[in-house]
Design a protein around this motif. Sequence first.
Motif, PDB file in Angstrom:
ATOM      1  N   GLY A 104      58.035  46.204  59.742  1.00  0.00           N
ATOM      2  CA  GLY A 104      57.705  47.179  58.702  1.00  0.00           C
ATOM      3  C   GLY A 104      58.288  48.556  58.946  1.00  0.00           C
ATOM      4  N   MET A 105      59.264  48.651  59.851  1.00  0.00           N
ATOM      5  CA  MET A 105      59.884  49.945  60.160  1.00  0.00           C
ATOM      6  C   MET A 105      61.154  50.141  59.322  1.00  0.00           C
ATOM      7  N   PRO A 106      61.339  51.326  58.733  1.00  0.00           N
ATOM      8  CA  PRO A 106      62.504  51.573  57.872  1.00  0.00           C
ATOM      9  C   PRO A 106      63.819  51.349  58.616  1.00  0.00           C
ATOM     10  N   LEU A 107      64.823  50.869  57.867  1.00  0.00           N
ATOM     11  CA  LEU A 107      66.158  50.659  58.424  1.00  0.00           C
ATOM     12  C   LEU A 107      67.030  51.874  58.137  1.00  0.00           C
ATOM     13  N   LEU A 108      67.540  52.492  59.195  1.00  0.00           N
ATOM     14  CA  LEU A 108      68.555  53.536  59.062  1.00  0.00           C
ATOM     15  C   LEU A 108      69.894  52.835  59.262  1.00  0.00           C
ATOM     16  N   ILE A 109      70.625  52.665  58.179  1.00  0.00           N
ATOM     17  CA  ILE A 109      71.841  51.847  58.190  1.00  0.00           C
ATOM     18  C   ILE A 109      73.075  52.735  58.358  1.00  0.00           C
ATOM     19  N   VAL A 110      73.924  52.363  59.306  1.00  0.00           N
ATOM     20  CA  VAL A 110      75.231  53.006  59.456  1.00  0.00           C
ATOM     21  C   VAL A 110      76.268  51.922  59.177  1.00  0.00           C
ATOM     22  N   ASN A 111      76.942  52.028  58.029  1.00  0.00           N
ATOM     23  CA  ASN A 111      77.905  51.022  57.588  1.00  0.00           C
ATOM     24  C   ASN A 111      79.289  51.397  58.125  1.00  0.00           C
ATOM     25  N   PHE A 112      79.676  50.738  59.226  1.00  0.00           N
ATOM     26  CA  PHE A 112      80.913  51.132  59.895  1.00  0.00           C
ATOM     27  C   PHE A 112      82.173  50.757  59.121  1.00  0.00           C
ATOM     28  N   SER A 113      82.065  49.875  58.155  1.00  0.00           N
ATOM     29  CA  SER A 113      83.267  49.565  57.350  1.00  0.00           C
ATOM     30  C   SER A 113      83.674  50.771  56.511  1.00  0.00           C
ATOM     31  N   LYS A 114      82.746  51.719  56.338  1.00  0.00           N
ATOM     32  CA  LYS A 114      83.041  52.938  55.572  1.00  0.00           C
ATOM     33  C   LYS A 114      83.365  54.123  56.474  1.00  0.00           C
ATOM     34  N   PHE A 148      70.323  50.456  62.354  1.00  0.00           N
ATOM     35  CA  PHE A 148      71.043  49.232  62.005  1.00  0.00           C
ATOM     36  C   PHE A 148      72.529  49.551  61.881  1.00  0.00           C
ATOM     37  N   MET A 149      73.290  49.226  62.936  1.00  0.00           N
ATOM     38  CA  MET A 149      74.734  49.453  62.911  1.00  0.00           C
ATOM     39  C   MET A 149      75.396  48.234  62.264  1.00  0.00           C
ATOM     40  N   ASP A 150      75.765  48.400  61.010  1.00  0.00           N
ATOM     41  CA  ASP A 150      76.330  47.299  60.231  1.00  0.00           C
ATOM     42  C   ASP A 150      77.845  47.247  60.442  1.00  0.00           C
ATOM     43  N   MET A 151      78.285  46.240  61.186  1.00  0.00           N
ATOM     44  CA  MET A 151      79.717  46.087  61.486  1.00  0.00           C
ATOM     45  C   MET A 151      80.407  45.096  60.538  1.00  0.00           C
ATOM     46  N   VAL A 183      70.006  47.611  66.181  1.00  0.00           N
ATOM     47  CA  VAL A 183      70.620  46.336  65.802  1.00  0.00           C
ATOM     48  C   VAL A 183      72.108  46.559  65.546  1.00  0.00           C
ATOM     49  N   VAL A 184      72.937  45.758  66.193  1.00  0.00           N
ATOM     50  CA  VAL A 184      74.376  45.757  65.903  1.00  0.00           C
ATOM     51  C   VAL A 184      74.656  44.431  65.209  1.00  0.00           C
ATOM     52  N   HIS A 185      75.013  44.511  63.921  1.00  0.00           N
ATOM     53  CA  HIS A 185      75.117  43.292  63.107  1.00  0.00           C
ATOM     54  C   HIS A 185      76.566  42.926  62.809  1.00  0.00           C
ATOM     55  N   GLU A 186      76.866  41.626  62.986  1.00  0.00           N
ATOM     56  CA  GLU A 186      78.185  41.062  62.667  1.00  0.00           C
ATOM     57  C   GLU A 186      79.329  41.805  63.374  1.00  0.00           C
ATOM     58  N   LEU A 187      79.202  41.916  64.682  1.00  0.00           N
ATOM     59  CA  LEU A 187      80.248  42.565  65.470  1.00  0.00           C
ATOM     60  C   LEU A 187      81.493  41.675  65.459  1.00  0.00           C
ATOM     61  N   PRO A 188      82.614  42.171  64.925  1.00  0.00           N
ATOM     62  CA  PRO A 188      83.818  41.334  64.903  1.00  0.00           C
ATOM     63  C   PRO A 188      84.300  41.016  66.317  1.00  0.00           C
ATOM     64  N   PHE A 189      84.862  39.829  66.486  1.00  0.00           N
ATOM     65  CA  PHE A 189      85.340  39.392  67.802  1.00  0.00           C
ATOM     66  C   PHE A 189      86.303  40.405  68.404  1.00  0.00           C
ATOM     67  N   VAL A 212      72.021  42.231  69.165  1.00  0.00           N
ATOM     68  CA  VAL A 212      73.282  41.943  68.483  1.00  0.00           C
ATOM     69  C   VAL A 212      73.050  40.708  67.621  1.00  0.00           C
ATOM     70  N   THR A 213      73.230  40.850  66.308  1.00  0.00           N
ATOM     71  CA  THR A 213      72.873  39.773  65.381  1.00  0.00           C
ATOM     72  C   THR A 213      74.076  39.320  64.549  1.00  0.00           C
ATOM     73  N   THR A 214      73.933  38.114  63.997  1.00  0.00           N
ATOM     74  CA  THR A 214      74.893  37.580  63.018  1.00  0.00           C
ATOM     75  C   THR A 214      74.077  37.093  61.828  1.00  0.00           C
ATOM     76  N   LYS A 215      74.774  36.568  60.821  1.00  0.00           N
ATOM     77  CA  LYS A 215      74.056  36.038  59.650  1.00  0.00           C
ATOM     78  C   LYS A 215      73.097  34.918  60.043  1.00  0.00           C
ATOM     79  N   LYS A 216      73.403  34.228  61.141  1.00  0.00           N
ATOM     80  CA  LYS A 216      72.569  33.093  61.561  1.00  0.00           C
ATOM     81  C   LYS A 216      71.206  33.523  62.083  1.00  0.00           C
ATOM     82  N   ASP A 217      71.149  34.700  62.751  1.00  0.00           N
ATOM     83  CA  ASP A 217      69.874  35.070  63.388  1.00  0.00           C
ATOM     84  C   ASP A 217      69.306  36.415  62.942  1.00  0.00           C
ATOM     85  N   ILE A 218      69.905  37.033  61.912  1.00  0.00           N
ATOM     86  CA  ILE A 218      69.408  38.324  61.420  1.00  0.00           C
ATOM     87  C   ILE A 218      67.930  38.235  61.031  1.00  0.00           C
TER      88      ILE A 218
END
Length: 243
Positions: A104-114, A148-151, A183-189, A212-218
């Motif tokens: 229930g904690m807010p997500l502070l998202i940093v979208n690194f693709s941007k 939430f570091m969105d990679m 959370v570091v999500h979908e870190l590219p290889f 460190v998460t992927t779509k499988k375990d987010i």
Amino acid sequence: MPKGEQPTAEQVNEVKTRFLKNLEEQPPAVPFHPSDLARIKDSDVWITQLLEAYKLDVEKAIIRLRENCEWRQSFGTNDITATNINQEYLNDGEIYVHNQDKDGMPLLIVNFSKHSKSKNHDDLIRVIVYWVERVQHQYNYEKKITLFMDMTGAGLSNLDLDFIKRIVGLFETKYPNAPNYIVVHELPFLLNAAFKIVKGFMPAEALEILRVTTKKDINEYVDQENSLKSWGGNDDYTYKFAA
């Protein structure tokens, strides 16, 4: 995420009493912001969270509380608003708050693709501080935040180790009580080697809450309804700033 060991009323009172005595005996060159002093005098939340973050180390909590007040005064933290930060960075969707984690904690998202290395780090940090302060005020300082570091879709051109260091340092020293998870999500290889460098400069407390998460375990940390479609969830939200 389970809470750390809770401080006693005596420990909280010791930090508060000694901080205020020290302030009287050694006043700062520029007075601390009245809002920060009111938070310390009228509530135990800030001190309790600092003691929790520093594993009940009273001395460290007193030192860090004064350092935080000094930083907040010099940074102008209490006076940051949506109108006096970089408007491009506020609106471009790189940094924003949306949805919540499974605690229930807010997500502070940093979208690194941007992200681009040409962006001004000081301005970006002010945007992050704006969102952290906004969330803390909204929940009366009683909720943590998941960084939430969105990679997703990020490449080498988006990876900015200095910027990541600044973010980690901000939470380590200025908001040590704030993060629920990092959370570091979908870190590219391709970025794995660089991320090992990132982990090398993270403090032990940050590594404890790093995931460190992927779509499988987010879904272990953010459920399907609160996950964006790009993360493999159901939420088709597109960021648009709202005051």
